[in-house]
Design an enzyme around this catalytic site. Structure first.
Site, PDB file in Angstrom:
ATOM      1  N   HIS A  60      -3.687  13.856   1.306  1.00  0.00           N
ATOM      2  CA  HIS A  60      -3.899  12.875   2.379  1.00  0.00           C
ATOM      3  C   HIS A  60      -2.699  12.849   3.328  1.00  0.00           C
ATOM      4  O   HIS A  60      -2.864  12.881   4.549  1.00  0.00           O
ATOM      5  CB  HIS A  60      -4.140  11.487   1.788  1.00  0.00           C
ATOM      6  CG  HIS A  60      -4.190  10.404   2.824  1.00  0.00           C
ATOM      7  ND1 HIS A  60      -5.243  10.280   3.716  1.00  0.00           N
ATOM      8  CD2 HIS A  60      -3.318   9.405   3.137  1.00  0.00           C
ATOM      9  CE1 HIS A  60      -5.015   9.244   4.519  1.00  0.00           C
ATOM     10  NE2 HIS A  60      -3.855   8.708   4.194  1.00  0.00           N
TER      11      HIS A  60
ATOM     12  N   ASP B 263       0.849  -1.192   0.000  1.00  0.00           N
ATOM     13  CA  ASP B 263       0.000   0.000   0.000  1.00  0.00           C
ATOM     14  C   ASP B 263       0.886   1.242   0.000  1.00  0.00           C
ATOM     15  O   ASP B 263       1.810   1.336   0.806  1.00  0.00           O
ATOM     16  CB  ASP B 263      -0.917  -0.007   1.227  1.00  0.00           C
ATOM     17  CG  ASP B 263      -2.026   1.028   1.117  1.00  0.00           C
ATOM     18  OD1 ASP B 263      -2.351   1.434  -0.015  1.00  0.00           O
ATOM     19  OD2 ASP B 263      -2.569   1.411   2.170  1.00  0.00           O
TER      20      ASP B 263
ATOM     21  N   ARG C 123      -7.526   3.644  13.437  1.00  0.00           N
ATOM     22  CA  ARG C 123      -6.619   4.779  13.684  1.00  0.00           C
ATOM     23  C   ARG C 123      -6.003   4.773  15.072  1.00  0.00           C
ATOM     24  O   ARG C 123      -4.870   5.248  15.254  1.00  0.00           O
ATOM     25  CB  ARG C 123      -7.361   6.099  13.460  1.00  0.00           C
ATOM     26  CG  ARG C 123      -7.946   6.277  12.087  1.00  0.00           C
ATOM     27  CD  ARG C 123      -6.877   6.246  11.017  1.00  0.00           C
ATOM     28  NE  ARG C 123      -7.469   6.442   9.695  1.00  0.00           N
ATOM     29  CZ  ARG C 123      -6.839   6.195   8.553  1.00  0.00           C
ATOM     30  NH1 ARG C 123      -5.611   5.723   8.567  1.00  0.00           N
ATOM     31  NH2 ARG C 123      -7.445   6.387   7.408  1.00  0.00           N
TER      32      ARG C 123
ATOM     33  N   ASP D 281      -9.016   0.210   2.168  1.00  0.00           N
ATOM     34  CA  ASP D 281      -7.992  -0.168   3.141  1.00  0.00           C
ATOM     35  C   ASP D 281      -8.502   0.211   4.537  1.00  0.00           C
ATOM     36  O   ASP D 281      -8.186   1.268   5.073  1.00  0.00           O
ATOM     37  CB  ASP D 281      -6.692   0.570   2.802  1.00  0.00           C
ATOM     38  CG  ASP D 281      -5.615   0.350   3.841  1.00  0.00           C
ATOM     39  OD1 ASP D 281      -5.647  -0.668   4.539  1.00  0.00           O
ATOM     40  OD2 ASP D 281      -4.731   1.221   3.951  1.00  0.00           O
TER      41      ASP D 281
ATOM     42  N   GLU E  49     -10.249   3.743   3.868  1.00  0.00           N
ATOM     43  CA  GLU E  49      -9.389   4.505   2.971  1.00  0.00           C
ATOM     44  C   GLU E  49      -9.811   4.149   1.549  1.00  0.00           C
ATOM     45  O   GLU E  49      -9.740   2.980   1.154  1.00  0.00           O
ATOM     46  CB  GLU E  49      -7.899   4.182   3.212  1.00  0.00           C
ATOM     47  CG  GLU E  49      -7.436   4.655   4.596  1.00  0.00           C
ATOM     48  CD  GLU E  49      -5.926   4.680   4.772  1.00  0.00           C
ATOM     49  OE1 GLU E  49      -5.233   3.902   4.089  1.00  0.00           O
ATOM     50  OE2 GLU E  49      -5.453   5.486   5.593  1.00  0.00           O
TER      51      GLU E  49
ATOM     52  N   GLU F  80      -9.193   3.897  -2.201  1.00  0.00           N
ATOM     53  CA  GLU F  80      -7.963   3.800  -2.983  1.00  0.00           C
ATOM     54  C   GLU F  80      -8.219   3.070  -4.308  1.00  0.00           C
ATOM     55  O   GLU F  80      -9.200   2.364  -4.453  1.00  0.00           O
ATOM     56  CB  GLU F  80      -6.901   3.001  -2.195  1.00  0.00           C
ATOM     57  CG  GLU F  80      -6.699   3.511  -0.761  1.00  0.00           C
ATOM     58  CD  GLU F  80      -5.489   2.908  -0.066  1.00  0.00           C
ATOM     59  OE1 GLU F  80      -4.663   2.266  -0.743  1.00  0.00           O
ATOM     60  OE2 GLU F  80      -5.379   3.090   1.158  1.00  0.00           O
TER      61      GLU F  80
ATOM     62  N   LYS G 238      -3.938  -2.113  10.206  1.00  0.00           N
ATOM     63  CA  LYS G 238      -4.338  -2.241   8.801  1.00  0.00           C
ATOM     64  C   LYS G 238      -4.586  -3.686   8.383  1.00  0.00           C
ATOM     65  O   LYS G 238      -5.319  -3.936   7.431  1.00  0.00           O
ATOM     66  CB  LYS G 238      -3.218  -1.709   7.900  1.00  0.00           C
ATOM     67  CG  LYS G 238      -2.827  -0.268   8.141  1.00  0.00           C
ATOM     68  CD  LYS G 238      -3.735   0.648   7.361  1.00  0.00           C
ATOM     69  CE  LYS G 238      -3.139   2.053   7.292  1.00  0.00           C
ATOM     70  NZ  LYS G 238      -3.987   2.926   6.453  1.00  0.00           N
TER      71      LYS G 238
ATOM     72  N   GLU H 158     -10.024  12.169   7.975  1.00  0.00           N
ATOM     73  CA  GLU H 158      -9.883  13.507   7.386  1.00  0.00           C
ATOM     74  C   GLU H 158     -11.230  14.223   7.303  1.00  0.00           C
ATOM     75  O   GLU H 158     -11.312  15.427   7.557  1.00  0.00           O
ATOM     76  CB  GLU H 158      -9.276  13.395   5.983  1.00  0.00           C
ATOM     77  CG  GLU H 158      -7.851  12.874   5.961  1.00  0.00           C
ATOM     78  CD  GLU H 158      -7.430  12.472   4.562  1.00  0.00           C
ATOM     79  OE1 GLU H 158      -7.615  11.293   4.194  1.00  0.00           O
ATOM     80  OE2 GLU H 158      -6.949  13.350   3.823  1.00  0.00           O
TER      81      GLU H 158
ATOM     82  N   THR I 195      -8.616  -5.954   4.113  1.00  0.00           N
ATOM     83  CA  THR I 195      -8.544  -4.991   3.007  1.00  0.00           C
ATOM     84  C   THR I 195      -9.503  -5.498   1.933  1.00  0.00           C
ATOM     85  O   THR I 195      -9.381  -6.647   1.503  1.00  0.00           O
ATOM     86  CB  THR I 195      -7.118  -4.917   2.422  1.00  0.00           C
ATOM     87  OG1 THR I 195      -6.191  -4.643   3.483  1.00  0.00           O
ATOM     88  CG2 THR I 195      -7.012  -3.828   1.371  1.00  0.00           C
TER      89      THR I 195
ATOM     90  N   GLN J 148      -3.291   2.173  14.948  1.00  0.00           N
ATOM     91  CA  GLN J 148      -2.250   2.666  14.038  1.00  0.00           C
ATOM     92  C   GLN J 148      -1.404   3.759  14.682  1.00  0.00           C
ATOM     93  O   GLN J 148      -0.167   3.744  14.596  1.00  0.00           O
ATOM     94  CB  GLN J 148      -2.912   3.195  12.759  1.00  0.00           C
ATOM     95  CG  GLN J 148      -1.939   3.730  11.713  1.00  0.00           C
ATOM     96  CD  GLN J 148      -2.660   4.411  10.541  1.00  0.00           C
ATOM     97  OE1 GLN J 148      -3.888   4.460  10.486  1.00  0.00           O
ATOM     98  NE2 GLN J 148      -1.895   4.941   9.609  1.00  0.00           N
TER      99      GLN J 148
HETATM  100 MN    MN Z   1      -4.032   2.830   2.744  1.00  0.00          MN
END
Ligand code: MN
Length: 409
Positions: free
Chosen positions: A130, A123, A233, A229, A195, A197, A249, A356, A253, A236
């Site tokens: 971002h 990834d 948080r 993904d 996420e 992506e 993570k 975000e 996925t 992480q």
């Molecule tokens: Mn990601």
């Protein structure tokens, strides 16, 4: 490569996301025929590819006769373009309507599966917006972009074995985190996020010790899919220093069921944003047609659109990510998947993660049912969809990737 689309003998509107200009590959089964098999989406139908190819192009049959896309990925770029040209011709040749019609299955009757065996999973972190937003929240008071960010596409190796197909439920992960009071605890993540992506699917392997340059991108990459993904948080933020993402993570996925061939994106190629730092030769795409892609995404939470990220603002292209991924001589395997990193734009409604969108929980999102969200709650469903503009008003659809959160076990 032709980008002008002839009409198909199937009744497909010119702007259908799975019109004749898209022709994505996937793996499906039906109640009446439960064996997983390779299909091509056309409008609201799926062409059962193995019997069609056995009948009309027998030499290509081994590439499409298995229960996954693996053999097709391994078949290489000449086979990919030959098959795509043939399927395009078959679906535009009215004389073949009867012969192929028996191999068409309504998409609504099909179950879609994880389309290929994921070999290695990487990834990246290719959106400047971002990376800037996350840097501001994770490292307040410091320069948000790390000194290396504009010199190389930052990435990490993820967990291929927990890449799951669209529609697979996601169990809320448990993990270790540090609370605002400094207390260290273990339990269900309280800041579970998404996420949005794009994923690049590798077909052709490479030799150990031999880097793949920018020009190798269309030789090695078969196509593009959507990736969610999922990210915890709180886990992480505590674990990521100094070796990067790990258990925050690796619990799941999700990828979309349809892989759109790279060839379909030819009309959607655009220049990436201007680079503000000179690039080393192996990453410098200023003298080759660059691989920025005008792909527009939509993120829905419980049916409500919360964001519309755009891939055309990504600082690093898929070709640069591939060149960097192999710059040390690491080899590629058929089925390798590398994802772009969260796609976030300048505008607040273009951010590709809830972290975000809610600015770390400071600005919760309002949903139409009167509730608010900073992070995901049990039962929440997230759907990410996307399309790219095609030639002559055509739409290149990527379909969707879907997942629902189940309570922690
Ligand atoms: Mn990601």
């Amino acid at each position: 490569m032709t980008t002008v689309s002839a009409p198909t003998w199937l009744d497909v509107p010119a702007d259908h996301p799975f019109g004749i200009a898209t022709l994505p590959y996937g793996v499906f089964s039906t109640a009446s025929d439960p064996g997983a098999r390779v299909g091509v989406a056309i409008g609201e139908m799926i062409l059962d590819l193995a019997p069609a190819v056995r009948s009309l192009a027998p030499p290509l049959a081994p590439a499409v006769s298995g229960p996954s896309l693996d053999a097709l990925l391994a078949a290489g770029p000449r086979a990919w373009s030959e098959l795509r040209a043939l399927v395009t011709a078959w679906l535009t040749d009215t004389a073949l309507g009867e012969r192929l019609g028996r191999h068409l299955v309504p998409a609504r009757d099909a179950v879609l599966h994880l389309p290929f065996t994921v070999a290695d999973y990487v990834d990246f972190y290719a959106s400047e917006q971002h990376a800037t937003n996350i840097g501001r929240m994770f490292r307040p008071g410091q320069e948000p972009l790390t000194p290396n960010w504009k010199h190389l596409p930052i990435g990490y190796h993820g967990r291929a074995g927990t890449v799951v197909g669209s529609g697979t439920d996601v169990v809320r992960p448990r993990g270790q985190r540090r609370g605002a009071d400094g207390e260290i605890t273990y339990g269900p993540s309280q800041r579970l996020d998404i996420e949005a992506e794009l994923g690049f699917v590798v077909g052709t392997p490479s030799r150990l010790g031999s880097p793949v340059g920018l020009a190798g991108f269309p030789e090695h990459v078969f196509g593009v899919c959507l990736v969610n993904d999922w990210s915890a948080r709180d886990i992480q933020a505590w674990e990521y220093v100094p070796l990067g993402p790990f258990l925050g993570k690796s619990f799941a996925t999700s990828v979309s069921p349809w892989v759109v061939p790279l060839a379909a994106f030819e009309p959607a190629r655009v220049a990436p944003p201007a680079r503000t730092v000179p690039l080393l030769p192996y990453l410098d795409d200023s003298r080759t047609p660059p691989w920025g892609l005008d792909v527009r995404l939509e993120v829905r939470l419980n049916g409500h659109v919360v964001s519309r990220p755009r891939f055309d603002g990504m600082y690093w292209t898929g070709a640069q990510m591939l060149a960097h991924l192999t710059a040390n001589g690491a080899s590629l395997r058929t089925g390798d998947l590398y994802a772009s990193g969260t796609i976030s734009g300048e505008r607040p409604d273009e951010r590709g993660s809830l972290m975000e969108l809610s600015w770390g929980g400071a600005e919760p999102l309002g949903l139409p049912d009167g509730t608010t969200r900073s992070f995901l709650e049990d039962g929440d469903e997230v759907v990410i969809s996307a399309y790219a503009p095609g030639a002559d008003g055509a739409v290149i659809g990527l379909g969707e990737v879907r997942g629902r959160i189940l309570p922690a076990h």
